[in-house]
Design an enzyme around this catalytic site. Sequence first.
Site, PDB file in Angstrom:
ATOM      1  N   GLN A 126       0.090  23.533 -39.893  1.00  0.00           N
ATOM      2  CA  GLN A 126       0.555  23.567 -38.507  1.00  0.00           C
ATOM      3  C   GLN A 126      -0.165  22.503 -37.677  1.00  0.00           C
ATOM      4  O   GLN A 126      -1.374  22.581 -37.487  1.00  0.00           O
ATOM      5  CB  GLN A 126       0.290  24.944 -37.907  1.00  0.00           C
ATOM      6  CG  GLN A 126       0.746  25.069 -36.464  1.00  0.00           C
ATOM      7  CD  GLN A 126       0.222  26.337 -35.814  1.00  0.00           C
ATOM      8  OE1 GLN A 126      -0.972  26.572 -35.774  1.00  0.00           O
ATOM      9  NE2 GLN A 126       1.128  27.158 -35.317  1.00  0.00           N
ATOM     10  N   GLY A 127       0.571  21.536 -37.202  1.00  0.00           N
ATOM     11  CA  GLY A 127      -0.023  20.477 -36.388  1.00  0.00           C
ATOM     12  C   GLY A 127       0.277  20.670 -34.920  1.00  0.00           C
ATOM     13  O   GLY A 127       1.180  20.024 -34.367  1.00  0.00           O
ATOM     14  N   SER A 129      -2.669  21.839 -32.391  1.00  0.00           N
ATOM     15  CA  SER A 129      -3.870  21.506 -31.614  1.00  0.00           C
ATOM     16  C   SER A 129      -4.228  20.029 -31.716  1.00  0.00           C
ATOM     17  O   SER A 129      -4.026  19.390 -32.752  1.00  0.00           O
ATOM     18  CB  SER A 129      -5.065  22.324 -32.114  1.00  0.00           C
ATOM     19  OG  SER A 129      -4.770  23.692 -32.070  1.00  0.00           O
ATOM     20  N   SER A 161      -5.408  23.593 -40.393  1.00  0.00           N
ATOM     21  CA  SER A 161      -5.801  24.272 -41.630  1.00  0.00           C
ATOM     22  C   SER A 161      -4.875  23.854 -42.768  1.00  0.00           C
ATOM     23  O   SER A 161      -3.659  23.805 -42.594  1.00  0.00           O
ATOM     24  CB  SER A 161      -5.722  25.789 -41.463  1.00  0.00           C
ATOM     25  OG  SER A 161      -6.443  26.200 -40.329  1.00  0.00           O
ATOM     26  N   GLU A 243       8.647  39.701 -37.916  1.00  0.00           N
ATOM     27  CA  GLU A 243       8.075  40.858 -38.611  1.00  0.00           C
ATOM     28  C   GLU A 243       7.695  41.966 -37.656  1.00  0.00           C
ATOM     29  O   GLU A 243       7.124  42.980 -38.050  1.00  0.00           O
ATOM     30  CB  GLU A 243       6.858  40.424 -39.402  1.00  0.00           C
ATOM     31  CG  GLU A 243       7.217  39.454 -40.499  1.00  0.00           C
ATOM     32  CD  GLU A 243       6.035  39.137 -41.377  1.00  0.00           C
ATOM     33  OE1 GLU A 243       4.898  39.339 -40.925  1.00  0.00           O
ATOM     34  OE2 GLU A 243       6.253  38.701 -42.498  1.00  0.00           O
ATOM     35  N   GLU A 374     -10.445  34.952 -24.687  1.00  0.00           N
ATOM     36  CA  GLU A 374     -10.324  34.760 -23.232  1.00  0.00           C
ATOM     37  C   GLU A 374      -8.863  34.554 -22.847  1.00  0.00           C
ATOM     38  O   GLU A 374      -8.387  35.099 -21.839  1.00  0.00           O
ATOM     39  CB  GLU A 374     -11.160  33.551 -22.774  1.00  0.00           C
ATOM     40  CG  GLU A 374     -12.662  33.762 -22.846  1.00  0.00           C
ATOM     41  CD  GLU A 374     -13.210  33.718 -24.268  1.00  0.00           C
ATOM     42  OE1 GLU A 374     -12.533  33.158 -25.167  1.00  0.00           O
ATOM     43  OE2 GLU A 374     -14.306  34.269 -24.499  1.00  0.00           O
TER      44      GLU A 374
HETATM   45  C1  LIG Z   1      -9.922  29.175 -38.234  1.00  0.00           C
HETATM   46  C2  LIG Z   1      -9.046  28.399 -37.334  1.00  0.00           C
HETATM   47  C3  LIG Z   1      -7.874  27.867 -37.818  1.00  0.00           C
HETATM   48  C4  LIG Z   1      -7.052  27.114 -36.992  1.00  0.00           C
HETATM   49  N1  LIG Z   1      -5.928  26.574 -37.528  1.00  0.00           N
HETATM   50  C5  LIG Z   1      -5.139  25.787 -36.762  1.00  0.00           C
HETATM   51  C6  LIG Z   1      -4.002  25.143 -37.328  1.00  0.00           C
HETATM   52  O1  LIG Z   1      -3.710  25.312 -38.507  1.00  0.00           O
HETATM   53  N2  LIG Z   1      -3.243  24.376 -36.552  1.00  0.00           N
HETATM   54  C7  LIG Z   1      -3.538  24.182 -35.234  1.00  0.00           C
HETATM   55  O2  LIG Z   1      -2.777  23.488 -34.576  1.00  0.00           O
HETATM   56  N3  LIG Z   1      -4.629  24.741 -34.649  1.00  0.00           N
HETATM   57  C8  LIG Z   1      -5.454  25.532 -35.396  1.00  0.00           C
HETATM   58  N4  LIG Z   1      -6.569  26.108 -34.854  1.00  0.00           N
HETATM   59  C9  LIG Z   1      -6.934  25.760 -33.486  1.00  0.00           C
HETATM   60  C10 LIG Z   1      -6.794  26.908 -32.484  1.00  0.00           C
HETATM   61  O3  LIG Z   1      -5.452  27.092 -32.159  1.00  0.00           O
HETATM   62  C11 LIG Z   1      -7.643  26.497 -31.279  1.00  0.00           C
HETATM   63  O4  LIG Z   1      -8.989  26.611 -31.667  1.00  0.00           O
HETATM   64  C12 LIG Z   1      -7.410  27.347 -30.071  1.00  0.00           C
HETATM   65  O5  LIG Z   1      -6.138  27.152 -29.547  1.00  0.00           O
HETATM   66  C13 LIG Z   1      -8.465  27.052 -28.990  1.00  0.00           C
HETATM   67  O6  LIG Z   1      -8.549  25.686 -28.683  1.00  0.00           O
HETATM   68  P1  LIG Z   1      -9.957  24.922 -28.724  1.00  0.00           P
HETATM   69  O7  LIG Z   1     -10.613  25.232 -29.998  1.00  0.00           O
HETATM   70  O8  LIG Z   1      -9.709  23.514 -28.374  1.00  0.00           O
HETATM   71  O9  LIG Z   1     -10.832  25.584 -27.582  1.00  0.00           O
HETATM   72  P2  LIG Z   1     -10.738  25.325 -26.021  1.00  0.00           P
HETATM   73  O10 LIG Z   1      -9.351  25.521 -25.538  1.00  0.00           O
HETATM   74  O11 LIG Z   1     -11.401  24.040 -25.684  1.00  0.00           O
HETATM   75  O12 LIG Z   1     -11.617  26.516 -25.491  1.00  0.00           O
HETATM   76  C14 LIG Z   1     -13.055  26.500 -25.483  1.00  0.00           C
HETATM   77  C15 LIG Z   1     -13.530  27.771 -24.797  1.00  0.00           C
HETATM   78  O13 LIG Z   1     -13.020  27.824 -23.462  1.00  0.00           O
HETATM   79  C16 LIG Z   1     -12.258  28.979 -23.236  1.00  0.00           C
HETATM   80  N5  LIG Z   1     -11.128  28.709 -22.369  1.00  0.00           N
HETATM   81  C17 LIG Z   1     -10.209  27.703 -22.440  1.00  0.00           C
HETATM   82  N6  LIG Z   1      -9.293  27.802 -21.490  1.00  0.00           N
HETATM   83  C18 LIG Z   1      -9.600  28.922 -20.778  1.00  0.00           C
HETATM   84  C19 LIG Z   1      -9.019  29.589 -19.659  1.00  0.00           C
HETATM   85  N7  LIG Z   1      -7.899  29.160 -19.072  1.00  0.00           N
HETATM   86  N8  LIG Z   1      -9.621  30.722 -19.222  1.00  0.00           N
HETATM   87  C20 LIG Z   1     -10.749  31.198 -19.812  1.00  0.00           C
HETATM   88  N9  LIG Z   1     -11.340  30.602 -20.853  1.00  0.00           N
HETATM   89  C21 LIG Z   1     -10.771  29.492 -21.338  1.00  0.00           C
HETATM   90  C22 LIG Z   1     -11.790  29.400 -24.626  1.00  0.00           C
HETATM   91  O14 LIG Z   1     -11.499  30.777 -24.684  1.00  0.00           O
HETATM   92  C23 LIG Z   1     -12.986  29.029 -25.490  1.00  0.00           C
HETATM   93  O15 LIG Z   1     -13.948  30.042 -25.430  1.00  0.00           O
HETATM   94  C24 LIG Z   1      -7.420  26.869 -35.647  1.00  0.00           C
HETATM   95  C25 LIG Z   1      -8.607  27.403 -35.162  1.00  0.00           C
HETATM   96  C26 LIG Z   1      -9.433  28.146 -35.988  1.00  0.00           C
HETATM   97  C27 LIG Z   1     -10.716  28.685 -35.446  1.00  0.00           C
END
Ligand SMILES: Cc1cc2nc3c(=O)[nH]c(=O)nc-3n(C[C@H](O)[C@H](O)[C@H](O)COP(=O)(O)OP(=O)(O)OC[C@H]3O[C@@H](n4cnc5c(N)ncnc54)[C@H](O)[C@@H]3O)c2cc1C
Lengths: 390, 331
Positions: A126-127, A129, A161, A243, A374
């Site tokens: 999944q692309g 993020s 992933s 599902e 959050e």
């Molecule tokens: C194990 C794992 C697998 C993943 N696999 C994929 C994948 O296959 N494909 C893919 O596209 N993505 C994947 N992801 C990415 C995942 O979707 C993102 O980690 C997630 O959307 C959060 O984005 P970020 O990590 O950039 O954190 P950020 O959005 O930068 O957030 C950082 C912190 O700020 C908080 N925050 C952000 N905005 C707000 C708000 N409005 N209010 C309060 N708090 C806030 C968050 O809760 C977090 O604590 C994966 C992540 C993990 C951990």
Amino acid sequence: MDLTFTQEELDFREEVRTWLHENVPKEARPHGDRPDSREFDLAWQKAQYDGGWAGISWPADFGGRGLSTIQQLIWYEEYALADAPWIGACFVGINHGGPTLIARASDEQKSFHLPKILKGEVVWCQGFSEPGAGSDLAAIRTRGVIDGDELVVNGQKIWTSFANMAEYQELLIRTGDEQRHKGLTWVICDMRTPGITVRPISTMDRGAEFCEVFYDDVRIPLTNVVGQVGDGWSVAMSTLSLERGTGFMADILHATRTIDELIEECRHRRGPDGRPVLHDDEYARRLAAAKAEITVLRSITYRSISRNIRTGMPGPEGSMLRLQYGDLVMGLSRLAIEILGPDALAYVDRFRAGGWTGNWLRAFAAGFGGGTLEIQRNIIGERVLGLPRG
Amino acid sequence: MDLMPSAEQDEITTTVASFLAARLPATAHASVFVTPGPEIDPVVFRECAELGWLSLGLPEALGGVGYGLAEEVMLFRELGRGLAPGGFLPAVLGARVAAFAGQRELAASIVAGEVLVALATRDRVGADDVSVLHAAEATLLVVCDAAGAALYSLADCTLTPIDPVDGSIRAARGALGGATVASVSSEIDPVFVRGLVLCAAMQAGSAEAQRDLGVAYAGVREQFGKPIGANQAIKHRCADMAVRAEGAFAQVCYAATAADGGADRFVDEAVIAKYFADEAARLNGEACVQIHGAIGFTTETLPHRHVWRAHTLARALAVRAALLDHLVPRT
Ligand SMILES: Cc1cc2nc3c(=O)[nH]c(=O)nc-3n(C[C@H](O)[C@H](O)[C@H](O)COP(=O)(O)OP(=O)(O)OC[C@H]3O[C@@H](n4cnc5c(N)ncnc54)[C@H](O)[C@@H]3O)c2cc1C
């Protein structure tokens, strides 16, 4: 309210149980950078397909079984009870990409891709993020420009992933000049296309499936677009209903098993004072509280599925389940490593017996999947309770 | 499998809620001081009895309405949500004891709201020392545990009234005395376990009420030029309240439905329902007061009454440690 299952459903459960008992792989799933993890996951998916168990709620026209939501639930319950392996590299194809195709793709796209996914022939990733677009998915900047009958893509995805072992990707890109949710397109990207570079990123639990993906003039045929060009946001959001929330049941029952195993362990394992850990009120009650909380999560899931079957709409409980589950998994695995005492110094991967430290490190990821904790609280506050946006 | 209420079950909710709103409305001031006179207007209590509230789950053959526990929890959830006064829970449990012990006449007078029953909880396992709720006008007292349930004559027990945290419930402490008026073992009727589920239903109703009070206030109270609920610190507290309320009621539904279906794990499900609903009501109380600011600390609004009630019900039938110890026995 009614907790009984029909005779047909009970027979189905029996059939599922027998098959799983005979067919669940005996060896543990390879973890980390072992090259055979992809083969393991695909072989297990193929075994399920050959047994007639792949895509239970997927339409029969495209290789699925077309069965009921309750039967899907029963499958997941038995799957967890049989301690069947984590879905691994097949996750995106089965749980996200495939369902999106079912909801929005053309018949041609469906007949090409869905059987391959069910038969365990391909891995999807999944692309979505990007470095600048995590929680705020609508901020994505990877661009696709139409050139003849192709899209030319440039940009970068991250946290993808299984990108390092995938044939296909559900790729969300910006194709229009509009801002935010508008002007996005959802397209099937063949990961073998020239111009794609995948760089693995290692994780704190020694996983080796996290990646970043770079796109340098990657040419994708327009026929790979799912839905319309510019309609990508709605395609990306269309996945979840298939599902009706039954998939969560497997995670919940898996956690229930974990708690029961931990309680058993505490009957024998001795704490610092030489007594069995279970004779310590603090640990015994924390274990009991965890058992209660996971049981409640099961009840919320049952209610959620019931509501979903009645209304045909996913209810508000999805976010509640994620939130509650994320908190619970972290607390539970922390409790487990406290109980382990000196044994908690050693790393044991989560697929092996006694893999408590590996489990605990993995639990840090439970607060991100499908939106961070959050973000789930924001969703409940705003969409369920109707509180004003910040 | 369907864990949502049926139309008939929803109907119970609507009927009870509108009766309570009209005849027993929850007010902030009701319990500032222990109100003189009876805990509940006897006329209203008998009206409730006529509506069948004290015998909803009692089999028809024993003089009841013949519904299941699933219907009864819909009633008790509303009683909790509406902060209803009166000994509904001990009346329902006491009537079961009398009816299953073969004392049809006694059961009938309890079910009619003529004989009032108090609820006793043993202070320790097996002890005769008890804490008693709804003690003032009652003539009988019901006490139950995992082994069985019994009715005692209140006059035979030595009870001293106490100044209760929740002034809307007359409470006493003391010791059981005299012979039992009627008793049943849990194999004949699981009175205690049913009581846990009904008490949990009241706590779930309270957790829901607190969620709604908190959310409503967060949406209208403005500071720094916007509703306080626009701030995540408040919004997220509300979200957590919603999750706890959903969990509490879902588990109550599961336990009640499991009991009606005769599932063997009914006891554990009921214990979990009581544990989780007690926690939900208590934690939602803390959150709800905090969201209200200083007014939440006063008797001008409703949250404090839920705090008092939740605290009191958490001490009824079985407390947190006992519930948890049932789930993970030491041996
Ligand atoms: C194990 C794992 C697998 C993943 N696999 C994929 C994948 O296959 N494909 C893919 O596209 N993505 C994947 N992801 C990415 C995942 O979707 C993102 O980690 C997630 O959307 C959060 O984005 P970020 O990590 O950039 O954190 P950020 O959005 O930068 O957030 C950082 C912190 O700020 C908080 N925050 C952000 N905005 C707000 C708000 N409005 N209010 C309060 N708090 C806030 C968050 O809760 C977090 O604590 C994966 C992540 C993990 C951990």
